[in-house]
Design an enzyme around this catalytic site. Sequence first.
Site, PDB file in Angstrom:
ATOM      1  N   ARG A  73       3.722  27.533 -27.547  1.00  0.00           N
ATOM      2  CA  ARG A  73       3.193  26.588 -28.529  1.00  0.00           C
ATOM      3  C   ARG A  73       1.760  26.988 -28.836  1.00  0.00           C
ATOM      4  O   ARG A  73       1.071  27.549 -27.972  1.00  0.00           O
ATOM      5  CB  ARG A  73       3.181  25.149 -27.988  1.00  0.00           C
ATOM      6  CG  ARG A  73       4.527  24.456 -27.946  1.00  0.00           C
ATOM      7  CD  ARG A  73       5.041  24.093 -29.344  1.00  0.00           C
ATOM      8  NE  ARG A  73       6.319  23.402 -29.292  1.00  0.00           N
ATOM      9  CZ  ARG A  73       7.521  23.985 -29.398  1.00  0.00           C
ATOM     10  NH1 ARG A  73       7.605  25.283 -29.591  1.00  0.00           N
ATOM     11  NH2 ARG A  73       8.625  23.280 -29.350  1.00  0.00           N
ATOM     12  N   GLU A 106       0.562  24.456 -37.999  1.00  0.00           N
ATOM     13  CA  GLU A 106       1.710  25.098 -38.661  1.00  0.00           C
ATOM     14  C   GLU A 106       2.123  24.311 -39.883  1.00  0.00           C
ATOM     15  O   GLU A 106       2.090  23.082 -39.834  1.00  0.00           O
ATOM     16  CB  GLU A 106       2.885  25.193 -37.677  1.00  0.00           C
ATOM     17  CG  GLU A 106       2.561  26.096 -36.497  1.00  0.00           C
ATOM     18  CD  GLU A 106       3.720  26.250 -35.510  1.00  0.00           C
ATOM     19  OE1 GLU A 106       4.833  25.816 -35.833  1.00  0.00           O
ATOM     20  OE2 GLU A 106       3.503  26.800 -34.436  1.00  0.00           O
ATOM     21  N   HIS A 161       7.176  30.826 -36.465  1.00  0.00           N
ATOM     22  CA  HIS A 161       7.831  29.881 -35.548  1.00  0.00           C
ATOM     23  C   HIS A 161       9.363  29.906 -35.714  1.00  0.00           C
ATOM     24  O   HIS A 161       9.986  28.905 -36.069  1.00  0.00           O
ATOM     25  CB  HIS A 161       7.305  28.448 -35.751  1.00  0.00           C
ATOM     26  CG  HIS A 161       7.589  27.571 -34.562  1.00  0.00           C
ATOM     27  ND1 HIS A 161       6.768  26.524 -34.197  1.00  0.00           N
ATOM     28  CD2 HIS A 161       8.608  27.576 -33.657  1.00  0.00           C
ATOM     29  CE1 HIS A 161       7.277  25.936 -33.116  1.00  0.00           C
ATOM     30  NE2 HIS A 161       8.398  26.546 -32.771  1.00  0.00           N
TER      31      HIS A 161
HETATM   32  N1  LIG Z   1       8.786  29.570 -30.552  1.00  0.00           N
HETATM   33  C1  LIG Z   1       9.864  28.818 -30.523  1.00  0.00           C
HETATM   34  O1  LIG Z   1      10.597  28.700 -31.497  1.00  0.00           O
HETATM   35  C2  LIG Z   1      10.256  28.158 -29.227  1.00  0.00           C
HETATM   36  C3  LIG Z   1      11.627  27.938 -28.966  1.00  0.00           C
HETATM   37  C4  LIG Z   1      11.983  27.421 -27.728  1.00  0.00           C
HETATM   38  C5  LIG Z   1      10.991  27.077 -26.799  1.00  0.00           C
HETATM   39  N2  LIG Z   1       9.686  27.269 -27.109  1.00  0.00           N
HETATM   40  C6  LIG Z   1       8.642  26.879 -26.143  1.00  0.00           C
HETATM   41  O2  LIG Z   1       8.829  27.610 -24.925  1.00  0.00           O
HETATM   42  C7  LIG Z   1       8.659  26.719 -23.829  1.00  0.00           C
HETATM   43  C8  LIG Z   1       9.393  27.263 -22.621  1.00  0.00           C
HETATM   44  O3  LIG Z   1      10.794  27.183 -22.838  1.00  0.00           O
HETATM   45  P1  LIG Z   1      11.847  27.418 -21.639  1.00  0.00           P
HETATM   46  O4  LIG Z   1      13.177  27.079 -22.190  1.00  0.00           O
HETATM   47  O5  LIG Z   1      11.620  28.723 -20.991  1.00  0.00           O
HETATM   48  O6  LIG Z   1      11.371  26.237 -20.658  1.00  0.00           O
HETATM   49  P2  LIG Z   1      11.703  26.033 -19.127  1.00  0.00           P
HETATM   50  O7  LIG Z   1      12.970  26.702 -18.751  1.00  0.00           O
HETATM   51  O8  LIG Z   1      11.549  24.571 -18.885  1.00  0.00           O
HETATM   52  O9  LIG Z   1      10.525  26.823 -18.389  1.00  0.00           O
HETATM   53  C9  LIG Z   1       9.188  26.468 -18.422  1.00  0.00           C
HETATM   54  C10 LIG Z   1       8.509  27.267 -17.320  1.00  0.00           C
HETATM   55  O10 LIG Z   1       7.087  27.093 -17.422  1.00  0.00           O
HETATM   56  C11 LIG Z   1       6.584  26.950 -16.089  1.00  0.00           C
HETATM   57  N3  LIG Z   1       5.284  26.293 -16.128  1.00  0.00           N
HETATM   58  C12 LIG Z   1       4.963  25.006 -16.420  1.00  0.00           C
HETATM   59  N4  LIG Z   1       3.642  24.811 -16.349  1.00  0.00           N
HETATM   60  C13 LIG Z   1       3.098  26.007 -15.990  1.00  0.00           C
HETATM   61  C14 LIG Z   1       1.776  26.460 -15.730  1.00  0.00           C
HETATM   62  N5  LIG Z   1       0.714  25.642 -15.827  1.00  0.00           N
HETATM   63  N6  LIG Z   1       1.597  27.764 -15.379  1.00  0.00           N
HETATM   64  C15 LIG Z   1       2.631  28.612 -15.256  1.00  0.00           C
HETATM   65  N7  LIG Z   1       3.929  28.236 -15.477  1.00  0.00           N
HETATM   66  C16 LIG Z   1       4.137  26.954 -15.843  1.00  0.00           C
HETATM   67  C17 LIG Z   1       7.653  26.156 -15.362  1.00  0.00           C
HETATM   68  O11 LIG Z   1       7.496  26.292 -13.945  1.00  0.00           O
HETATM   69  P3  LIG Z   1       8.543  25.679 -12.878  1.00  0.00           P
HETATM   70  O12 LIG Z   1       9.784  26.532 -12.983  1.00  0.00           O
HETATM   71  O13 LIG Z   1       7.852  25.860 -11.581  1.00  0.00           O
HETATM   72  O14 LIG Z   1       8.780  24.254 -13.276  1.00  0.00           O
HETATM   73  C18 LIG Z   1       8.914  26.807 -15.906  1.00  0.00           C
HETATM   74  O15 LIG Z   1       9.264  27.935 -15.139  1.00  0.00           O
HETATM   75  C19 LIG Z   1       9.189  25.390 -24.358  1.00  0.00           C
HETATM   76  O16 LIG Z   1       8.673  24.288 -23.634  1.00  0.00           O
HETATM   77  C20 LIG Z   1       8.754  25.388 -25.803  1.00  0.00           C
HETATM   78  O17 LIG Z   1       7.492  24.784 -25.954  1.00  0.00           O
HETATM   79  C21 LIG Z   1       9.295  27.810 -28.284  1.00  0.00           C
END
Ligand SMILES: NC(=O)c1ccc[n+]([C@@H]2O[C@H](COP(=O)([O-])OP(=O)(O)OC[C@H]3O[C@@H](n4cnc5c(N)ncnc54)[C@H](OP(=O)(O)O)[C@@H]3O)[C@@H](O)[C@H]2O)c1
Length: 330
Positions: A243, A272, A291
């Site tokens: 984000r 955005e 995005h």
């Molecule tokens: N560009 C786009 O179109 C798009 C699309 C989809 C998602 N996204 C973004 O990508 C994010 C991640 O997606 P995901 O599906 O991979 O989520 P996810 O599976 O929930 O993974 C999030 C990861 O971030 C880690 N985390 C949280 N806070 C942290 C910190 N301060 N330092 C280091 N690591 C931290 C978590 O740790 P733990 O495992 O220890 O809990 C988890 O491993 C979403 O929340 C969304 O905002 C963007």
Amino acid sequence: MLVVNDIGKERLHQIAGVSPEIEVMDASHLWVAPDPFIPERKEDSRNPEFNALLAETEVIFGLRFPQNLVKRAPKLRWIQGQGTGVKHVLTDEVVKSRVTVTNISTLRATPMSELTFGLIMMLAKQAPFLFRNQQGKKWQRFSHIMLQSKTLGVVGLGRIGKGVARLAHAFGMRVIATRRSAPRVTRHRYVDKILKKELLPELLAESDFVVLSIPDIPETYKLIGERELKAMKPTAYLINVARGSAMDEEALIRALEEHWIAGAALDVYAKEPLPSDSRLWELPNVIISPHVGGEMENALGKTTEFFCENLRRYINGQKLRDIVNKRKGY
Ligand SMILES: NC(=O)c1ccc[n+]([C@@H]2O[C@H](COP(=O)([O-])OP(=O)(O)OC[C@H]3O[C@@H](n4cnc5c(N)ncnc54)[C@H](OP(=O)(O)O)[C@@H]3O)[C@@H](O)[C@H]2O)c1
């Protein structure tokens, strides 16, 4: 169950087909949903017909949701979002309530990882330089970066982070990563070293490519600012697909203009759509993606299928897929 955005008749039938126990109500024409990309568009949900449907709703499926949802839908048990980010869903009343929230992170992880790795490849193989030269019909040989043995740093080893790690591993890259919870293991199948989140400076100093795949929660707000960018190698690249809030965008622009780092590829921005007067558009060492990281062909069809599978589980009393931890915020 209530559908609050227009998904088309066929998909409504598909949902209804999951079980005769389900009554599908389509409310897409009864309200104006808020849109973060059009701030002047406010929610309009005064329609009494819409409120009557909400009063009967047990399950809601949508991209954006009505305000005061829990109060207006007292029978609500489950919110299925059509995206990964859930910041807009997790209002105080939803967090405090017993309503379950699910997203589609698993579904989005593959296109996200592919786009992210594609951006890494484009940076390594100097795609902006190639395209500029092609437009100018200029034949200029150059040397590109070999990914093998380079270090990829993944900030946020979740579904997307692990997907990118897997692709990087296939290219012979060394992968290091941070996650939020204290890692119980220091290695993962595709990750050579898992670090505590406090060791971010170590990850930044060692990496040739840094990928941000952290959720949008207060703790990650402007996680990467001037100090962090200065901790990176001057030859390193930053890829933000998480984000815009994860970065101090002004600091990033200075880092790119003053060559604290070699370049960046971005899919998300502080504002955005990216405003036309943003200096990011003009920088030669930046790749701008609008995005679309989680996009894929037939995205709505796949999302509906994912929801139908979750609906089957709901009806059978099984655990739903991609349940959001409401307290953690992702
Ligand atoms: N560009 C786009 O179109 C798009 C699309 C989809 C998602 N996204 C973004 O990508 C994010 C991640 O997606 P995901 O599906 O991979 O989520 P996810 O599976 O929930 O993974 C999030 C990861 O971030 C880690 N985390 C949280 N806070 C942290 C910190 N301060 N330092 C280091 N690591 C931290 C978590 O740790 P733990 O495992 O220890 O809990 C988890 O491993 C979403 O929340 C969304 O905002 C963007």
